[in-house]
Scaffold this motif. Structure first.
Motif, PDB file in Angstrom:
ATOM      1  N   ASP A  41      -1.902  60.595  -4.370  1.00 53.48           N
ATOM      2  CA  ASP A  41      -1.978  60.353  -5.808  1.00 53.48           C
ATOM      3  C   ASP A  41      -1.801  61.683  -6.528  1.00 53.48           C
ATOM      4  O   ASP A  41      -2.709  62.523  -6.554  1.00 53.48           O
ATOM      5  CB  ASP A  41      -3.328  59.729  -6.160  1.00 53.48           C
ATOM      6  N   LEU A  42      -0.623  61.894  -7.116  1.00 50.82           N
ATOM      7  CA  LEU A  42      -0.350  63.203  -7.712  1.00 50.82           C
ATOM      8  C   LEU A  42       0.743  63.116  -8.762  1.00 50.82           C
ATOM      9  O   LEU A  42       1.468  62.129  -8.865  1.00 50.82           O
ATOM     10  CB  LEU A  42       0.057  64.202  -6.631  1.00 50.82           C
ATOM     11  N   ALA A  43       0.851  64.187  -9.544  1.00 52.01           N
ATOM     12  CA  ALA A  43       1.927  64.358 -10.523  1.00 52.01           C
ATOM     13  C   ALA A  43       2.262  65.842 -10.566  1.00 52.01           C
ATOM     14  O   ALA A  43       1.367  66.692 -10.570  1.00 52.01           O
ATOM     15  CB  ALA A  43       1.501  63.866 -11.900  1.00 52.01           C
ATOM     16  N   LEU A  44       3.559  66.160 -10.578  1.00 48.86           N
ATOM     17  CA  LEU A  44       3.970  67.562 -10.621  1.00 48.86           C
ATOM     18  C   LEU A  44       5.312  67.692 -11.304  1.00 48.86           C
ATOM     19  O   LEU A  44       6.055  66.724 -11.453  1.00 48.86           O
ATOM     20  CB  LEU A  44       4.017  68.165  -9.213  1.00 48.86           C
ATOM     21  N   GLU A  45       5.617  68.934 -11.727  1.00 53.23           N
ATOM     22  CA  GLU A  45       6.909  69.275 -12.299  1.00 53.23           C
ATOM     23  C   GLU A  45       7.468  70.476 -11.560  1.00 53.23           C
ATOM     24  O   GLU A  45       6.720  71.354 -11.127  1.00 53.23           O
ATOM     25  CB  GLU A  45       6.796  69.592 -13.794  1.00 53.23           C
ATOM     26  N   ALA A  46       8.780  70.498 -11.395  1.00 50.05           N
ATOM     27  CA  ALA A  46       9.448  71.616 -10.741  1.00 50.05           C
ATOM     28  C   ALA A  46      10.725  71.923 -11.487  1.00 50.05           C
ATOM     29  O   ALA A  46      11.537  71.034 -11.719  1.00 50.05           O
ATOM     30  CB  ALA A  46       9.755  71.279  -9.278  1.00 50.05           C
ATOM     31  N   GLY A  47      10.906  73.179 -11.876  1.00 50.87           N
ATOM     32  CA  GLY A  47      12.123  73.594 -12.558  1.00 50.87           C
ATOM     33  C   GLY A  47      13.005  74.394 -11.627  1.00 50.87           C
ATOM     34  O   GLY A  47      12.767  74.466 -10.419  1.00 50.87           O
ATOM     35  N   PRO A  48      14.058  75.027 -12.143  1.00 52.76           N
ATOM     36  CA  PRO A  48      14.891  75.900 -11.322  1.00 52.76           C
ATOM     37  C   PRO A  48      14.042  76.971 -10.640  1.00 52.76           C
ATOM     38  O   PRO A  48      13.044  77.436 -11.188  1.00 52.76           O
ATOM     39  CB  PRO A  48      15.861  76.513 -12.333  1.00 52.76           C
ATOM     40  N   GLY A  49      14.439  77.346  -9.441  1.00 52.18           N
ATOM     41  CA  GLY A  49      13.619  78.248  -8.646  1.00 52.18           C
ATOM     42  C   GLY A  49      12.902  77.468  -7.561  1.00 52.18           C
ATOM     43  O   GLY A  49      13.223  76.316  -7.271  1.00 52.18           O
ATOM     44  N   VAL A  50      11.929  78.114  -6.946  1.00 52.70           N
ATOM     45  CA  VAL A  50      11.236  77.538  -5.798  1.00 52.70           C
ATOM     46  C   VAL A  50       9.837  77.069  -6.193  1.00 52.70           C
ATOM     47  O   VAL A  50       9.017  77.862  -6.651  1.00 52.70           O
ATOM     48  CB  VAL A  50      11.129  78.559  -4.651  1.00 52.70           C
ATOM     49  N   THR A  51       9.600  75.776  -6.011  1.00 53.51           N
ATOM     50  CA  THR A  51       8.259  75.210  -6.154  1.00 53.51           C
ATOM     51  C   THR A  51       7.748  74.914  -4.753  1.00 53.51           C
ATOM     52  O   THR A  51       8.342  74.111  -4.032  1.00 53.51           O
ATOM     53  CB  THR A  51       8.270  73.925  -6.993  1.00 53.51           C
ATOM     54  N   ALA A  52       6.670  75.567  -4.358  1.00 52.43           N
ATOM     55  CA  ALA A  52       6.155  75.441  -3.002  1.00 52.43           C
ATOM     56  C   ALA A  52       4.954  74.512  -2.965  1.00 52.43           C
ATOM     57  O   ALA A  52       4.083  74.566  -3.843  1.00 52.43           O
ATOM     58  CB  ALA A  52       5.765  76.811  -2.454  1.00 52.43           C
ATOM     59  N   LEU A  53       4.913  73.675  -1.942  1.00 56.37           N
ATOM     60  CA  LEU A  53       3.758  72.822  -1.664  1.00 56.37           C
ATOM     61  C   LEU A  53       3.008  73.420  -0.493  1.00 56.37           C
ATOM     62  O   LEU A  53       3.587  73.652   0.573  1.00 56.37           O
ATOM     63  CB  LEU A  53       4.189  71.392  -1.320  1.00 56.37           C
ATOM     64  N   PHE A  54       1.714  73.662  -0.681  1.00 60.01           N
ATOM     65  CA  PHE A  54       0.899  74.251   0.380  1.00 60.01           C
ATOM     66  C   PHE A  54      -0.379  73.446   0.541  1.00 60.01           C
ATOM     67  O   PHE A  54      -0.996  73.031  -0.440  1.00 60.01           O
ATOM     68  CB  PHE A  54       0.542  75.709   0.057  1.00 60.01           C
ATOM     69  N   GLY A  55      -0.766  73.256   1.768  1.00 61.91           N
ATOM     70  CA  GLY A  55      -2.022  72.579   2.058  1.00 61.91           C
ATOM     71  C   GLY A  55      -2.184  72.440   3.553  1.00 61.91           C
ATOM     72  O   GLY A  55      -1.243  72.671   4.326  1.00 61.91           O
ATOM     73  N   ARG A  56      -3.357  72.058   3.972  1.00 61.10           N
ATOM     74  CA  ARG A  56      -3.616  71.891   5.403  1.00 61.10           C
ATOM     75  C   ARG A  56      -2.813  70.720   5.949  1.00 61.10           C
ATOM     76  O   ARG A  56      -2.334  69.866   5.204  1.00 61.10           O
ATOM     77  CB  ARG A  56      -5.110  71.668   5.647  1.00 61.10           C
ATOM     78  N   SER A  57      -2.681  70.672   7.253  1.00 59.27           N
ATOM     79  CA  SER A  57      -1.992  69.562   7.904  1.00 59.27           C
ATOM     80  C   SER A  57      -2.638  68.247   7.493  1.00 59.27           C
ATOM     81  O   SER A  57      -3.862  68.110   7.493  1.00 59.27           O
ATOM     82  CB  SER A  57      -2.067  69.728   9.425  1.00 59.27           C
ATOM     83  N   GLY A  58      -1.796  67.281   7.092  1.00 58.85           N
ATOM     84  CA  GLY A  58      -2.317  65.993   6.655  1.00 58.85           C
ATOM     85  C   GLY A  58      -2.596  65.908   5.174  1.00 58.85           C
ATOM     86  O   GLY A  58      -3.068  64.872   4.691  1.00 58.85           O
ATOM     87  N   ALA A  59      -2.277  66.971   4.414  1.00 57.96           N
ATOM     88  CA  ALA A  59      -2.534  66.963   2.971  1.00 57.96           C
ATOM     89  C   ALA A  59      -1.573  66.049   2.225  1.00 57.96           C
ATOM     90  O   ALA A  59      -1.852  65.635   1.100  1.00 57.96           O
ATOM     91  CB  ALA A  59      -2.458  68.379   2.401  1.00 57.96           C
ATOM     92  N   GLY A  60      -0.415  65.746   2.841  1.00 54.67           N
ATOM     93  CA  GLY A  60       0.561  64.870   2.190  1.00 54.67           C
ATOM     94  C   GLY A  60       1.819  65.562   1.728  1.00 54.67           C
ATOM     95  O   GLY A  60       2.649  64.963   1.039  1.00 54.67           O
ATOM     96  N   LYS A  61       2.025  66.814   2.129  1.00 48.15           N
ATOM     97  CA  LYS A  61       3.174  67.598   1.652  1.00 48.15           C
ATOM     98  C   LYS A  61       4.510  66.957   2.055  1.00 48.15           C
ATOM     99  O   LYS A  61       5.394  66.755   1.224  1.00 48.15           O
ATOM    100  CB  LYS A  61       3.093  69.031   2.201  1.00 48.15           C
ATOM    101  N   SER A  62       4.646  66.665   3.336  1.00 46.71           N
ATOM    102  CA  SER A  62       5.904  66.097   3.806  1.00 46.71           C
ATOM    103  C   SER A  62       6.132  64.697   3.252  1.00 46.71           C
ATOM    104  O   SER A  62       7.279  64.281   3.058  1.00 46.71           O
ATOM    105  CB  SER A  62       5.930  66.069   5.343  1.00 46.71           C
ATOM    106  N   THR A  63       5.065  63.980   2.982  1.00 45.18           N
ATOM    107  CA  THR A  63       5.201  62.648   2.387  1.00 45.18           C
ATOM    108  C   THR A  63       5.791  62.745   0.987  1.00 45.18           C
ATOM    109  O   THR A  63       6.585  61.898   0.568  1.00 45.18           O
ATOM    110  CB  THR A  63       3.837  61.937   2.341  1.00 45.18           C
ATOM    111  N   VAL A  64       5.418  63.781   0.249  1.00 45.15           N
ATOM    112  CA  VAL A  64       6.001  64.007  -1.074  1.00 45.15           C
ATOM    113  C   VAL A  64       7.502  64.218  -0.952  1.00 45.15           C
ATOM    114  O   VAL A  64       8.294  63.645  -1.715  1.00 45.15           O
ATOM    115  CB  VAL A  64       5.340  65.216  -1.762  1.00 45.15           C
ATOM    116  N   VAL A  65       7.920  65.028   0.030  1.00 46.61           N
ATOM    117  CA  VAL A  65       9.339  65.275   0.234  1.00 46.61           C
ATOM    118  C   VAL A  65      10.071  63.974   0.560  1.00 46.61           C
ATOM    119  O   VAL A  65      11.161  63.699   0.044  1.00 46.61           O
ATOM    120  CB  VAL A  65       9.557  66.322   1.348  1.00 46.61           C
ATOM    121  N   LYS A  66       9.480  63.153   1.410  1.00 46.79           N
ATOM    122  CA  LYS A  66      10.101  61.876   1.767  1.00 46.79           C
ATOM    123  C   LYS A  66      10.257  60.977   0.543  1.00 46.79           C
ATOM    124  O   LYS A  66      11.273  60.298   0.383  1.00 46.79           O
ATOM    125  CB  LYS A  66       9.272  61.171   2.836  1.00 46.79           C
ATOM    126  N   ALA A  67       9.252  60.973  -0.321  1.00 48.15           N
ATOM    127  CA  ALA A  67       9.330  60.146  -1.528  1.00 48.15           C
ATOM    128  C   ALA A  67      10.426  60.643  -2.457  1.00 48.15           C
ATOM    129  O   ALA A  67      11.184  59.853  -3.044  1.00 48.15           O
ATOM    130  CB  ALA A  67       7.982  60.127  -2.239  1.00 48.15           C
TER     131      ALA A  67
END
Length: 384
Positions: A41-67
């Motif tokens: 359950d999240l909301a984010l914005e990313a503009g030009p450049g690099v927006t990094a997702l960081f968190g422990r294993s299982g935080a949901g980072k790769s799931t965000v990429v898949k979505a």
């Protein structure tokens, strides 16, 4: 292809100006999805450049990429890029992955083993829509001209990742999704590829890049924005230097990884191998920084490498002493405390014991001195 000192990349050719038409706009994402025992359950914005997702294993980072890539249909979600809606569950809209025009680079390069490097790159153009960056420019950008006739099994891990990145760029993407792209590489290979990623970030394409990593040293070197995730939710997001230096982020980052990111200008290189770098609060002396005089570099200074003194110290081996002002103190659950410091217009973070805070009488608004050892900085933390 030409290299500067320390592997910095200098590209002789310019990127085809037609590719500027592929620049992505601001990416807006709102996402809710329930798994067994876990809810994203999240909301984010990313503009030009690099927006990094960081968190422990299982935080949901790769799931965000898949979505974002369209590989997951969330329970509820909205995805927009440059004002175009690609996903809106309320309206029943879900643009399929191949029509989203996102370039994706995974932990494993996923090159076609029976195709040469040149053929793998050409495959990237097969489904491209509209003008794309010229292949010669991608080859120059990534330093892979000598690899074109090779098959993937004759490449190093870093070389395979560069080819995978080139294939993604040649697909004419409006955004890049990079999911742990360096996780399978050893330290020398990571150091080899990081300058190319920096060049991509700073180049004329202007693509938004969503970058997932569990390595803070990568994120500190590459990211413009940082999103911290824990158990499927965002705990902090904002400019990289603000989030890394926020004492509230220490529990998730870890006491050994929290710190500050500063931008410095190289002033001089001395004969003894030390370099002088100018920051807002003064001059730093560091072991041979591989960047020319006048270059602007990014420095990472870990909180655990910053010592504090009430008065300017004398007769010490540390070469870097900066006047600072305490702007905040956060005590942890254990014996430690995080002290936020204003160093001119920059922010530093110092990790000290609670006892030191008490015995030194440290308080918000107080002036003191930050002491930094020249040898404390890991070379990977110095990026162009």
């Amino acid at each position: 292809m030409r290299r500067g000192a320390g592997g910095s990349v200098r590209v002789g050719k310019t990127v085809d100006p037609r590719c500027r038409a592929h620049r992505g706009g601001t990416v807006k994402l709102a996402l809710t999805h329930r798994f067994e025992g876990f809810t994203l359950d999240l909301a984010l914005e990313a503009g030009p450049g690099v927006t990094a997702l960081f968190g422990r294993s299982g935080a949901g980072k790769s799931t965000v990429v898949k979505a974002v890539a369209g590989l997951l249909r969330p329970d509820r979600g909205l995805l927009q890029i440059g004002g175009e809606t690609l996903m809106d569950t309320a309206a029943g809209l879900h643009v399929p992955p191949h029509k989203r025009r996102f370039g994706t680079v995974f932990q494993d390069a996923r090159l076609f083993p029976h195709l040469t490097v040149a053929q793998n790159l050409d495959f990237g153009t097969r489904y491209a829509r509209g003008p794309v960056v010229a292949r010669d420019d991608v080859v120059d950008l990534l330093g892979i001209a000598e690899l074109m006739a090779r098959l993937p099994h004759h490449l190093s891990g870093g070389e395979r990742q560069r080819v995978a990145l080139g294939r993604a760029l040649l697909s004419g993407p409006r955004m890049l999704l990079m999911d742990e792209p360096l996780a399978s590489l050893d330290a020398p290979r990571r150091a080899e590829i990081l300058p190319y990623l920096e060049r991509l970030r700073d180049g004329p394409l202007g693509l938004p890049i969503l970058y997932v990593s569990h390595a803070i040293e990568e994120i500190a070197r590459l990211a413009d924005r940082l999103v911290l995730m824990e158990a499927g939710r965002i705990t902090a997001q904002g400019a990289l230097r603000d989030v890394l230096a926020d004492p509230a982020a220490v529990p998730l980052l870890g006491v050994r990884e929290a710190g500050a990111v500063l931008t410095a200008t190289v002033q001089a290189h001395d004969a003894d191998g030390l370099s002088m770098l100018r920051i807002d609060a003064g001059t730093l002396t560091l072991p041979g920084v591989a960047a020319p005089v006048g270059a602007r570099v990014r420095l990472r200074i870990k909180a655990q490498d910053v010592m504090l003194a009430r008065h300017r110290p004398e007769g010490i081996s540390a070469l870097n002493v900066l006047p600072v002002t305490i702007t905040g103190i956060r005590r942890g659950d254990g014996p430690g405390a995080a002290v936020v410091l204003a160093a001119g217009n920059d922010t530093l973070l110092a990790r000290v014991t609670g006892r030191a805070v008490t015995e030194m009488g440290l308080a918000k608004g107080q002036s003191c001195f930050a002491i930094l050892k020249s040898t404390a900085m890991d070379p990977v933390s110095i990026g162009h």
